[in-house]
Write a protein that holds these residues in place. Structure first.
Motif, PDB file in Angstrom:
ATOM      1  N   LEU A  29      -3.181   9.329   9.057  1.00  0.00           N
ATOM      2  CA  LEU A  29      -3.450   8.457  10.432  1.00  0.00           C
ATOM      3  C   LEU A  29      -3.345   6.925  10.263  1.00  0.00           C
ATOM      4  O   LEU A  29      -4.151   6.492  11.054  1.00  0.00           O
ATOM      5  CB  LEU A  29      -4.781   8.724  10.773  1.00  0.00           C
ATOM      6  CG  LEU A  29      -4.854  10.362  11.325  1.00  0.00           C
ATOM      7  CD1 LEU A  29      -6.408  10.588  11.886  1.00  0.00           C
ATOM      8  CD2 LEU A  29      -4.013  10.768  12.495  1.00  0.00           C
ATOM      9  N   GLY A  30      -2.637   6.473   9.176  1.00  0.00           N
ATOM     10  CA  GLY A  30      -2.545   5.043   9.045  1.00  0.00           C
ATOM     11  C   GLY A  30      -1.394   4.345   9.160  1.00  0.00           C
ATOM     12  O   GLY A  30      -1.305   3.199   9.431  1.00  0.00           O
ATOM     13  N   SER A  31      -0.114   5.043   8.914  1.00  0.00           N
ATOM     14  CA  SER A  31       0.954   4.576   8.811  1.00  0.00           C
ATOM     15  C   SER A  31       1.109   3.420   8.038  1.00  0.00           C
ATOM     16  O   SER A  31       1.889   2.374   8.386  1.00  0.00           O
ATOM     17  CB  SER A  31       1.633   4.199  10.285  1.00  0.00           C
ATOM     18  OG  SER A  31       1.594   5.373  11.058  1.00  0.00           O
ATOM     19  N   GLY A  32       0.359   3.500   6.953  1.00  0.00           N
ATOM     20  CA  GLY A  32       0.776   2.210   5.936  1.00  0.00           C
ATOM     21  C   GLY A  32       0.382   1.096   6.695  1.00  0.00           C
ATOM     22  O   GLY A  32       0.873  -0.043   6.476  1.00  0.00           O
ATOM     23  N   ILE A  33      -0.836   1.089   7.434  1.00  0.00           N
ATOM     24  CA  ILE A  33      -1.335  -0.061   8.341  1.00  0.00           C
ATOM     25  C   ILE A  33      -0.369  -0.536   9.387  1.00  0.00           C
ATOM     26  O   ILE A  33       0.451  -1.354   9.432  1.00  0.00           O
ATOM     27  CB  ILE A  33      -1.791  -1.346   7.617  1.00  0.00           C
ATOM     28  CG1 ILE A  33      -2.518  -0.843   6.232  1.00  0.00           C
ATOM     29  CG2 ILE A  33      -2.810  -2.144   8.640  1.00  0.00           C
ATOM     30  CD1 ILE A  33      -3.145  -2.070   5.553  1.00  0.00           C
ATOM     31  N   ALA A  34      -0.041   0.472  10.221  1.00  0.00           N
ATOM     32  CA  ALA A  34       0.760   0.451  11.365  1.00  0.00           C
ATOM     33  C   ALA A  34       2.206  -0.146  11.128  1.00  0.00           C
ATOM     34  O   ALA A  34       2.915  -0.786  11.673  1.00  0.00           O
ATOM     35  CB  ALA A  34       0.217  -0.741  12.334  1.00  0.00           C
ATOM     36  N   VAL A  35       2.647   0.456   9.973  1.00  0.00           N
ATOM     37  CA  VAL A  35       4.280   0.060   9.424  1.00  0.00           C
ATOM     38  C   VAL A  35       5.284   1.176   9.909  1.00  0.00           C
ATOM     39  O   VAL A  35       6.257   1.194  10.708  1.00  0.00           O
ATOM     40  CB  VAL A  35       4.148  -0.290   8.169  1.00  0.00           C
ATOM     41  CG1 VAL A  35       5.801  -0.463   7.634  1.00  0.00           C
ATOM     42  CG2 VAL A  35       3.254  -1.480   7.995  1.00  0.00           C
ATOM     43  N   THR A  36       4.918   2.444   9.650  1.00  0.00           N
ATOM     44  CA  THR A  36       5.756   3.483   9.456  1.00  0.00           C
ATOM     45  C   THR A  36       5.566   4.045  10.843  1.00  0.00           C
ATOM     46  O   THR A  36       5.436   5.438  11.244  1.00  0.00           O
ATOM     47  CB  THR A  36       5.887   4.486   8.479  1.00  0.00           C
ATOM     48  OG1 THR A  36       4.363   4.876   8.282  1.00  0.00           O
ATOM     49  CG2 THR A  36       6.194   3.880   7.243  1.00  0.00           C
ATOM     50  N   ARG A 382     -10.217   3.334  12.843  1.00  0.00           N
ATOM     51  CA  ARG A 382      -8.825   3.299  13.481  1.00  0.00           C
ATOM     52  C   ARG A 382      -7.746   4.268  13.408  1.00  0.00           C
ATOM     53  O   ARG A 382      -7.748   4.910  12.018  1.00  0.00           O
ATOM     54  CB  ARG A 382      -8.453   2.141  13.223  1.00  0.00           C
ATOM     55  CG  ARG A 382      -7.966   1.682  12.029  1.00  0.00           C
ATOM     56  CD  ARG A 382      -7.056   0.651  11.826  1.00  0.00           C
ATOM     57  NE  ARG A 382      -7.323  -0.079  10.468  1.00  0.00           N
ATOM     58  CZ  ARG A 382      -6.747  -1.297   9.843  1.00  0.00           C
ATOM     59  NH1 ARG A 382      -5.768  -2.123  10.864  1.00  0.00           N
ATOM     60  NH2 ARG A 382      -7.133  -1.779   8.744  1.00  0.00           N
ATOM     61  N   PHE A 383      -7.103   4.652  14.405  1.00  0.00           N
ATOM     62  CA  PHE A 383      -5.806   5.658  14.502  1.00  0.00           C
ATOM     63  C   PHE A 383      -4.608   5.077  14.607  1.00  0.00           C
ATOM     64  O   PHE A 383      -4.406   4.446  15.795  1.00  0.00           O
ATOM     65  CB  PHE A 383      -6.348   6.665  15.457  1.00  0.00           C
ATOM     66  CG  PHE A 383      -7.774   7.470  15.394  1.00  0.00           C
ATOM     67  CD1 PHE A 383      -8.312   8.160  13.930  1.00  0.00           C
ATOM     68  CD2 PHE A 383      -8.840   6.949  16.185  1.00  0.00           C
ATOM     69  CE1 PHE A 383      -9.359   8.589  14.085  1.00  0.00           C
ATOM     70  CE2 PHE A 383     -10.098   7.555  16.183  1.00  0.00           C
ATOM     71  CZ  PHE A 383     -10.422   8.034  14.969  1.00  0.00           C
ATOM     72  N   LEU A 384      -3.948   5.220  13.756  1.00  0.00           N
ATOM     73  CA  LEU A 384      -2.373   4.492  13.770  1.00  0.00           C
ATOM     74  C   LEU A 384      -1.389   5.671  13.184  1.00  0.00           C
ATOM     75  O   LEU A 384      -0.673   5.457  12.294  1.00  0.00           O
ATOM     76  CB  LEU A 384      -2.223   3.337  12.774  1.00  0.00           C
ATOM     77  CG  LEU A 384      -3.236   1.982  13.325  1.00  0.00           C
ATOM     78  CD1 LEU A 384      -3.191   1.086  12.056  1.00  0.00           C
ATOM     79  CD2 LEU A 384      -2.218   1.466  14.389  1.00  0.00           C
TER      80      LEU A 384
END
Ligand code: PLZ
Length: 409
Positions: A29-36, A382-384
Protein backbone atom coordinates in the motif's frame (compact mmCIF):
# COMPACT_ATOMS: atom_id res chain seq x y z
CA UNK A 1 21.84 8.12 9.22
CA UNK A 2 19.75 5.98 6.86
CA UNK A 3 16.77 4.28 8.48
CA UNK A 4 14.38 1.57 7.31
CA UNK A 5 10.72 1.37 8.24
CA UNK A 6 10.42 -2.40 8.05
CA UNK A 7 13.18 -5.07 8.09
CA UNK A 8 11.66 -6.87 5.10
CA UNK A 9 14.15 -7.58 2.30
CA UNK A 10 12.46 -7.81 -1.07
CA UNK A 11 13.44 -10.17 -3.88
CA UNK A 12 10.55 -9.68 -6.31
CA UNK A 13 7.57 -7.36 -6.73
CA UNK A 14 4.60 -6.84 -9.03
CA UNK A 15 0.80 -6.80 -9.20
CA UNK A 16 0.62 -4.95 -5.91
CA UNK A 17 2.62 -7.65 -4.08
CA UNK A 18 6.12 -7.56 -2.57
CA UNK A 19 7.83 -10.94 -2.02
CA UNK A 20 10.53 -11.12 0.64
CA UNK A 21 13.64 -13.30 1.02
CA UNK A 22 11.71 -15.76 3.19
CA UNK A 23 8.99 -16.16 0.58
CA UNK A 24 6.37 -14.01 2.36
CA UNK A 25 3.99 -12.13 0.05
CA UNK A 26 2.99 -8.69 1.25
CA UNK A 27 0.31 -6.38 -0.12
CA UNK A 28 1.96 -3.07 -1.07
CA UNK A 29 0.00 0.00 0.00
CA UNK A 30 3.01 2.30 -0.32
CA UNK A 31 4.36 1.97 -3.89
CA UNK A 32 7.82 2.82 -2.55
CA UNK A 33 6.39 6.24 -1.51
CA UNK A 34 4.20 6.91 -4.55
CA UNK A 35 6.76 5.80 -7.13
CA UNK A 36 5.61 2.50 -8.65
CA UNK A 37 2.27 3.88 -9.81
CA UNK A 38 2.44 1.68 -12.94
CA UNK A 39 3.62 -1.33 -10.91
CA UNK A 40 7.06 -2.53 -9.82
CA UNK A 41 8.00 -4.28 -13.04
CA UNK A 42 5.57 -2.91 -15.59
CA UNK A 43 6.10 -4.62 -18.99
CA UNK A 44 6.15 -1.22 -20.78
CA UNK A 45 8.96 -0.10 -18.48
CA UNK A 46 10.84 -3.41 -18.62
CA UNK A 47 10.74 -3.41 -22.42
CA UNK A 48 11.97 0.19 -22.73
CA UNK A 49 14.70 -0.16 -20.11
CA UNK A 50 15.96 -3.49 -21.50
CA UNK A 51 16.22 -2.09 -25.02
CA UNK A 52 17.95 1.08 -23.85
CA UNK A 53 20.41 -0.61 -21.52
CA UNK A 54 21.53 -2.82 -24.41
CA UNK A 55 22.00 0.22 -26.69
CA UNK A 56 23.79 2.57 -24.27
CA UNK A 57 23.50 3.45 -20.57
CA UNK A 58 24.92 6.96 -20.62
CA UNK A 59 26.54 9.63 -22.73
CA UNK A 60 25.63 12.71 -20.65
CA UNK A 61 22.94 14.78 -22.35
CA UNK A 62 24.99 17.96 -21.88
CA UNK A 63 27.86 16.44 -23.89
CA UNK A 64 26.25 14.36 -26.65
CA UNK A 65 22.44 14.33 -26.56
CA UNK A 66 19.97 11.56 -27.46
CA UNK A 67 16.30 11.44 -28.46
CA UNK A 68 14.88 9.82 -25.28
CA UNK A 69 15.50 12.98 -23.24
CA UNK A 70 13.72 15.14 -25.82
CA UNK A 71 10.84 12.66 -26.09
CA UNK A 72 10.29 12.70 -22.31
CA UNK A 73 10.26 16.52 -22.39
CA UNK A 74 7.73 16.48 -25.24
CA UNK A 75 5.57 14.02 -23.29
CA UNK A 76 5.75 16.21 -20.16
CA UNK A 77 4.85 19.31 -22.16
CA UNK A 78 1.83 17.42 -23.50
CA UNK A 79 0.46 15.82 -20.30
CA UNK A 80 0.98 18.68 -17.82
CA UNK A 81 -1.82 21.25 -17.30
CA UNK A 82 -2.26 24.11 -19.78
CA UNK A 83 -1.95 24.37 -23.55
CA UNK A 84 0.58 27.23 -23.58
CA UNK A 85 4.06 26.74 -25.01
CA UNK A 86 6.19 24.77 -22.54
CA UNK A 87 9.74 23.57 -21.94
CA UNK A 88 11.03 20.79 -19.69
CA UNK A 89 14.40 19.98 -18.15
CA UNK A 90 15.29 16.66 -16.54
CA UNK A 91 17.03 15.87 -13.24
CA UNK A 92 17.54 12.90 -10.90
CA UNK A 93 15.45 13.42 -7.77
CA UNK A 94 12.49 15.36 -6.52
CA UNK A 95 14.64 17.61 -4.36
CA UNK A 96 16.80 18.42 -7.37
CA UNK A 97 13.72 19.34 -9.41
CA UNK A 98 12.55 21.70 -6.65
CA UNK A 99 16.02 23.29 -6.42
CA UNK A 100 15.96 23.88 -10.15
CA UNK A 101 12.46 25.33 -10.10
CA UNK A 102 13.72 27.89 -7.57
CA UNK A 103 16.77 28.67 -9.73
CA UNK A 104 14.56 29.16 -12.80
CA UNK A 105 12.01 31.32 -10.97
CA UNK A 106 14.77 33.50 -9.56
CA UNK A 107 16.47 33.88 -12.93
CA UNK A 108 13.18 34.87 -14.58
CA UNK A 109 11.80 37.22 -11.95
CA UNK A 110 15.18 38.63 -10.81
CA UNK A 111 13.75 38.34 -7.29
CA UNK A 112 14.96 36.18 -4.40
CA UNK A 113 12.19 35.33 -1.91
CA UNK A 114 10.65 31.85 -1.95
CA UNK A 115 7.27 31.30 -0.31
CA UNK A 116 6.35 27.86 1.00
CA UNK A 117 3.54 26.74 3.30
CA UNK A 118 3.00 25.02 6.61
CA UNK A 119 3.27 21.21 6.50
CA UNK A 120 5.06 21.45 3.15
CA UNK A 121 7.68 18.90 2.11
CA UNK A 122 10.15 19.54 -0.70
CA UNK A 123 13.24 17.40 -0.03
CA UNK A 124 16.42 16.85 1.96
CA UNK A 125 19.06 18.97 0.20
CA UNK A 126 20.08 22.19 1.92
CA UNK A 127 17.69 24.46 0.02
CA UNK A 128 14.82 22.00 0.14
CA UNK A 129 15.37 21.20 3.86
CA UNK A 130 14.84 24.88 4.46
CA UNK A 131 11.64 24.71 2.41
CA UNK A 132 10.40 21.61 4.26
CA UNK A 133 8.29 22.34 7.34
CA UNK A 134 8.92 19.37 9.64
CA UNK A 135 12.03 19.28 11.83
CA UNK A 136 12.39 15.60 12.81
CA UNK A 137 13.83 13.66 11.05
CA UNK A 138 14.52 15.93 8.09
CA UNK A 139 16.29 18.98 9.55
CA UNK A 140 17.41 18.28 13.12
CA UNK A 141 21.09 19.20 13.49
CA UNK A 142 21.57 19.87 9.77
CA UNK A 143 21.31 23.68 9.67
CA UNK A 144 21.95 26.46 8.94
CA UNK A 145 19.44 26.52 6.12
CA UNK A 146 19.33 28.74 3.05
CA UNK A 147 18.02 32.30 3.46
CA UNK A 148 15.02 33.93 1.77
CA UNK A 149 12.56 31.12 2.47
CA UNK A 150 9.26 32.21 4.05
CA UNK A 151 6.49 29.97 5.36
CA UNK A 152 2.84 31.03 5.31
CA UNK A 153 -0.42 29.34 6.39
CA UNK A 154 -1.96 26.51 4.42
CA UNK A 155 -5.46 25.12 4.40
CA UNK A 156 -5.86 22.00 6.59
CA UNK A 157 -9.64 21.52 6.66
CA UNK A 158 -9.66 18.98 9.52
CA UNK A 159 -7.76 21.40 11.77
CA UNK A 160 -8.89 24.81 10.49
CA UNK A 161 -12.26 24.91 12.23
CA UNK A 162 -14.86 26.75 10.15
CA UNK A 163 -12.34 28.65 8.01
CA UNK A 164 -12.75 28.32 4.24
CA UNK A 165 -10.05 27.90 1.62
CA UNK A 166 -10.27 31.52 0.38
CA UNK A 167 -10.14 32.77 3.99
CA UNK A 168 -6.92 30.89 4.73
CA UNK A 169 -5.47 32.09 1.41
CA UNK A 170 -6.29 35.66 2.49
CA UNK A 171 -4.22 35.24 5.68
CA UNK A 172 -1.37 33.71 3.72
CA UNK A 173 -1.44 36.52 1.18
CA UNK A 174 -1.58 39.16 3.88
CA UNK A 175 1.51 37.58 5.48
CA UNK A 176 3.31 37.70 2.13
CA UNK A 177 2.38 41.35 1.57
CA UNK A 178 3.19 42.53 5.10
CA UNK A 179 6.26 40.45 5.93
CA UNK A 180 8.01 39.93 2.58
CA UNK A 181 6.48 42.28 -0.01
CA UNK A 182 4.94 40.68 -3.08
CA UNK A 183 7.45 42.42 -5.36
CA UNK A 184 10.31 40.53 -3.69
CA UNK A 185 8.83 37.09 -4.24
CA UNK A 186 10.27 34.91 -7.01
CA UNK A 187 8.14 31.84 -6.41
CA UNK A 188 5.29 30.43 -4.38
CA UNK A 189 5.75 26.65 -4.15
CA UNK A 190 2.87 24.47 -2.96
CA UNK A 191 1.97 20.79 -3.15
CA UNK A 192 -1.65 20.68 -4.43
CA UNK A 193 -2.21 17.71 -2.08
CA UNK A 194 0.42 17.67 0.65
CA UNK A 195 2.25 14.35 0.96
CA UNK A 196 4.69 14.13 3.88
CA UNK A 197 2.69 16.84 5.69
CA UNK A 198 -0.20 14.40 6.09
CA UNK A 199 -2.08 13.93 2.80
CA UNK A 200 -3.74 17.27 3.38
CA UNK A 201 -6.22 18.25 0.68
CA UNK A 202 -6.71 22.01 0.96
CA UNK A 203 -10.24 23.35 1.22
CA UNK A 204 -11.71 24.39 -2.16
CA UNK A 205 -10.49 27.77 -3.31
CA UNK A 206 -7.21 27.88 -1.36
CA UNK A 207 -4.89 26.58 -4.07
CA UNK A 208 -6.50 28.63 -6.84
CA UNK A 209 -6.48 31.82 -4.72
CA UNK A 210 -2.74 31.42 -4.14
CA UNK A 211 -2.21 30.84 -7.88
CA UNK A 212 -4.29 33.94 -8.74
CA UNK A 213 -2.31 36.06 -6.28
CA UNK A 214 0.96 34.87 -7.82
CA UNK A 215 -0.28 35.69 -11.32
CA UNK A 216 -1.41 39.18 -10.32
CA UNK A 217 2.00 39.92 -8.78
CA UNK A 218 4.45 38.54 -11.34
CA UNK A 219 5.38 35.63 -9.05
CA UNK A 220 6.11 32.19 -10.53
CA UNK A 221 3.50 29.79 -9.17
CA UNK A 222 5.12 26.37 -8.75
CA UNK A 223 3.08 23.23 -8.15
CA UNK A 224 5.21 20.56 -6.47
CA UNK A 225 3.48 17.51 -7.98
CA UNK A 226 6.29 15.13 -7.08
CA UNK A 227 4.00 13.00 -4.91
CA UNK A 228 0.55 13.98 -6.23
CA UNK A 229 1.34 13.88 -9.97
CA UNK A 230 1.16 11.23 -12.67
CA UNK A 231 -2.43 10.10 -12.21
CA UNK A 232 -2.18 9.50 -8.43
CA UNK A 233 -5.17 11.65 -7.51
CA UNK A 234 -7.46 10.62 -10.36
CA UNK A 235 -6.31 13.46 -12.63
CA UNK A 236 -3.01 13.49 -14.47
CA UNK A 237 -1.95 16.22 -12.04
CA UNK A 238 -3.64 17.28 -8.82
CA UNK A 239 -3.54 20.96 -9.87
CA UNK A 240 -6.19 20.16 -12.47
CA UNK A 241 -8.77 19.52 -9.75
CA UNK A 242 -9.19 23.29 -9.27
CA UNK A 243 -8.38 24.12 -12.87
CA UNK A 244 -5.06 25.69 -11.86
CA UNK A 245 -2.40 25.96 -14.56
CA UNK A 246 0.91 26.37 -12.70
CA UNK A 247 3.74 28.41 -14.23
CA UNK A 248 6.19 25.68 -13.27
CA UNK A 249 5.55 22.13 -12.17
CA UNK A 250 8.00 19.76 -10.50
CA UNK A 251 7.65 16.01 -11.06
CA UNK A 252 9.56 12.87 -10.02
CA UNK A 253 8.51 9.57 -8.32
CA UNK A 254 5.73 8.16 -10.56
CA UNK A 255 7.26 9.62 -13.72
CA UNK A 256 9.50 6.64 -14.55
CA UNK A 257 8.11 3.47 -12.96
CA UNK A 258 10.83 3.30 -10.31
CA UNK A 259 13.85 4.59 -12.21
CA UNK A 260 15.33 7.82 -10.81
CA UNK A 261 14.11 10.73 -12.90
CA UNK A 262 12.68 14.16 -12.12
CA UNK A 263 11.65 17.18 -14.13
CA UNK A 264 10.73 20.83 -14.17
CA UNK A 265 8.14 21.74 -16.80
CA UNK A 266 6.97 25.27 -17.33
CA UNK A 267 6.05 28.25 -19.44
CA UNK A 268 8.53 28.65 -22.30
CA UNK A 269 9.26 32.28 -21.47
CA UNK A 270 10.15 31.41 -17.87
CA UNK A 271 12.21 28.32 -18.69
CA UNK A 272 14.02 30.07 -21.55
CA UNK A 273 15.09 32.95 -19.29
CA UNK A 274 17.96 30.79 -18.00
CA UNK A 275 21.24 31.00 -19.93
CA UNK A 276 22.23 27.85 -21.82
CA UNK A 277 24.40 25.72 -19.53
CA UNK A 278 22.84 27.19 -16.39
CA UNK A 279 20.92 23.99 -15.65
CA UNK A 280 22.11 20.42 -15.81
CA UNK A 281 24.07 17.68 -14.07
CA UNK A 282 25.98 14.53 -15.07
CA UNK A 283 23.04 12.13 -14.87
CA UNK A 284 20.04 14.42 -15.45
CA UNK A 285 17.75 12.71 -17.96
CA UNK A 286 19.77 9.48 -17.99
CA UNK A 287 18.77 7.48 -21.12
CA UNK A 288 17.69 4.37 -19.19
CA UNK A 289 15.52 6.46 -16.86
CA UNK A 290 14.07 8.26 -19.91
CA UNK A 291 13.18 4.94 -21.57
CA UNK A 292 11.43 3.93 -18.35
CA UNK A 293 9.51 7.23 -18.29
CA UNK A 294 8.38 6.86 -21.88
CA UNK A 295 7.11 3.36 -21.05
CA UNK A 296 5.38 4.50 -17.86
CA UNK A 297 3.69 7.48 -19.53
CA UNK A 298 2.56 5.35 -22.48
CA UNK A 299 1.07 2.80 -20.05
CA UNK A 300 -0.77 5.59 -18.19
CA UNK A 301 -2.26 6.82 -21.46
CA UNK A 302 -3.14 3.35 -22.82
CA UNK A 303 -4.63 2.09 -19.55
CA UNK A 304 -6.53 5.23 -18.44
CA UNK A 305 -4.45 5.49 -15.27
CA UNK A 306 -6.53 8.41 -13.88
CA UNK A 307 -9.64 6.23 -14.23
CA UNK A 308 -7.87 3.43 -12.36
CA UNK A 309 -7.00 5.84 -9.54
CA UNK A 310 -10.63 6.96 -9.35
CA UNK A 311 -11.76 3.31 -9.23
CA UNK A 312 -9.43 2.74 -6.27
CA UNK A 313 -11.00 5.74 -4.52
CA UNK A 314 -14.47 4.39 -5.28
CA UNK A 315 -13.54 1.07 -3.68
CA UNK A 316 -11.61 2.36 -0.67
CA UNK A 317 -13.37 5.58 0.34
CA UNK A 318 -16.72 4.03 1.40
CA UNK A 319 -14.88 1.32 3.37
CA UNK A 320 -12.71 3.89 5.14
CA UNK A 321 -15.77 6.02 5.95
CA UNK A 322 -17.61 3.06 7.42
CA UNK A 323 -14.50 2.22 9.48
CA UNK A 324 -14.63 5.80 10.77
CA UNK A 325 -18.20 5.24 11.97
CA UNK A 326 -17.09 2.21 14.01
CA UNK A 327 -13.76 3.64 15.16
CA UNK A 328 -13.88 7.18 16.61
CA UNK A 329 -10.06 7.18 16.60
CA UNK A 330 -10.35 7.95 12.89
CA UNK A 331 -10.72 11.72 13.09
CA UNK A 332 -10.66 12.28 9.35
CA UNK A 333 -10.82 10.34 6.09
CA UNK A 334 -9.46 12.24 3.11
CA UNK A 335 -7.60 12.24 -0.15
CA UNK A 336 -8.32 11.76 -3.82
CA UNK A 337 -7.86 8.86 -6.21
CA UNK A 338 -5.17 6.46 -5.03
CA UNK A 339 -3.76 9.02 -2.57
CA UNK A 340 -5.97 8.44 0.47
CA UNK A 341 -5.46 8.68 4.23
CA UNK A 342 -6.99 8.41 7.66
CA UNK A 343 -5.92 10.71 10.49
CA UNK A 344 -5.74 9.01 13.91
CA UNK A 345 -6.67 11.00 17.03
CA UNK A 346 -7.15 10.25 20.71
CA UNK A 347 -10.80 9.25 20.95
CA UNK A 348 -13.11 12.17 21.61
CA UNK A 349 -10.42 14.79 20.93
CA UNK A 350 -8.52 16.43 18.07
CA UNK A 351 -5.25 15.37 19.66
CA UNK A 352 -2.98 13.42 17.28
CA UNK A 353 -2.26 9.83 18.32
CA UNK A 354 1.08 8.90 16.73
CA UNK A 355 1.54 5.93 19.10
CA UNK A 356 -1.66 4.26 17.98
CA UNK A 357 -0.84 5.10 14.36
CA UNK A 358 2.53 3.35 14.73
CA UNK A 359 0.90 0.37 16.49
CA UNK A 360 -1.63 0.08 13.68
CA UNK A 361 1.17 0.16 11.12
CA UNK A 362 3.08 -2.57 12.98
CA UNK A 363 -0.06 -4.70 13.11
CA UNK A 364 -0.62 -4.33 9.36
CA UNK A 365 2.96 -5.20 8.46
CA UNK A 366 2.89 -8.25 10.75
CA UNK A 367 -0.27 -9.32 8.90
CA UNK A 368 1.38 -8.83 5.50
CA UNK A 369 0.32 -5.33 4.45
CA UNK A 370 3.08 -2.79 3.80
CA UNK A 371 1.81 0.60 4.92
CA UNK A 372 3.24 4.08 5.36
CA UNK A 373 2.49 6.63 8.01
CA UNK A 374 2.92 10.35 7.42
CA UNK A 375 2.08 13.79 8.74
CA UNK A 376 3.61 16.58 10.75
CA UNK A 377 2.20 14.89 13.86
CA UNK A 378 3.02 11.32 12.70
CA UNK A 379 -0.63 10.34 13.03
CA UNK A 380 -1.71 9.88 9.44
CA UNK A 381 -2.04 6.47 7.87
CA UNK A 382 -1.65 6.84 4.10
CA UNK A 383 -2.64 4.64 1.20
CA UNK A 384 -0.68 4.76 -2.05
CA UNK A 385 -1.36 1.47 -3.85
CA UNK A 386 0.08 0.91 -7.30
CA UNK A 387 -2.66 1.46 -9.89
CA UNK A 388 -2.16 -2.16 -10.94
CA UNK A 389 -3.42 -3.45 -7.58
CA UNK A 390 -6.27 -5.97 -8.06
CA UNK A 391 -9.47 -5.19 -6.14
CA UNK A 392 -9.40 -8.39 -4.09
CA UNK A 393 -6.00 -7.44 -2.62
CA UNK A 394 -7.27 -3.97 -1.74
CA UNK A 395 -10.27 -5.57 -0.04
CA UNK A 396 -7.97 -7.93 1.86
CA UNK A 397 -5.73 -5.04 2.97
CA UNK A 398 -8.74 -3.02 4.13
CA UNK A 399 -9.92 -6.00 6.18
CA UNK A 400 -6.53 -6.20 7.90
CA UNK A 401 -6.55 -2.46 8.63
CA UNK A 402 -9.96 -2.85 10.22
CA UNK A 403 -8.70 -5.75 12.36
CA UNK A 404 -5.76 -3.53 13.31
CA UNK A 405 -8.12 -0.79 14.47
CA UNK A 406 -9.89 -3.34 16.70
CA UNK A 407 -6.60 -4.76 17.97
CA UNK A 408 -5.17 -1.31 18.88
CA UNK A 409 -8.38 0.09 20.40
N1 PLZ B 1 8.47 17.08 -3.03
C1 PLZ B 1 6.09 16.74 -2.65
O1 PLZ B 1 6.85 14.17 -1.72
C2 PLZ B 1 9.54 13.19 -1.68
C3 PLZ B 1 10.35 11.65 0.84
C4 PLZ B 1 10.63 10.54 1.74
P1 PLZ B 1 13.10 13.12 -3.57
N2 PLZ B 1 8.69 12.60 -0.69
C5 PLZ B 1 9.16 11.38 -0.05
C6 PLZ B 1 11.82 10.81 2.60
O2 PLZ B 1 11.70 10.59 3.81
O3 PLZ B 1 12.87 11.22 2.08
C7 PLZ B 1 9.16 14.55 -2.18
C8 PLZ B 1 7.82 14.98 -2.17
C9 PLZ B 1 7.51 16.27 -2.62
C10 PLZ B 1 9.77 16.70 -3.06
C11 PLZ B 1 10.15 15.43 -2.64
C12 PLZ B 1 11.59 15.06 -2.71
O4 PLZ B 1 11.79 14.05 -3.65
O5 PLZ B 1 13.08 12.34 -4.87
O6 PLZ B 1 12.99 12.28 -2.35
O7 PLZ B 1 14.27 14.06 -3.51
Amino acid sequence: GVGVSWPVFIVKAGGGVLVDVDGNSMIDLGSGIAVTTVGNANPYVVEGVSRQVADFTHTCFMVTPYAGYVEVCEALNRVTPGDHEKRSALFNSGAEAVENAVKIARAYTKRTAVVVVEHGYHGRTNLTMGMTAKNMPYKEGFGPFAPEIYRVPTSYPFRDGPHTGPEVAKWAISRIEKEIGASNVAAIIIEPVQGEGGFIVPAPGYFSAMADFAKANGIAFVADEIQSGFCRTGDWFASEHEGVVPDLITTAKGIAGGMPLAAVTGRAEIMDSVHAGGLGGTYGGNPVACAAALGAIRWMEDEDAPGRARAIEALMMPRLRSMQENHPAIGDVRGRGAMLAIEIVKVGTMEPDPERTAALARFCVAQGVIVLTTGTYGNVFRFLPPLTMPSHLLEEALGIIEQGLDATA
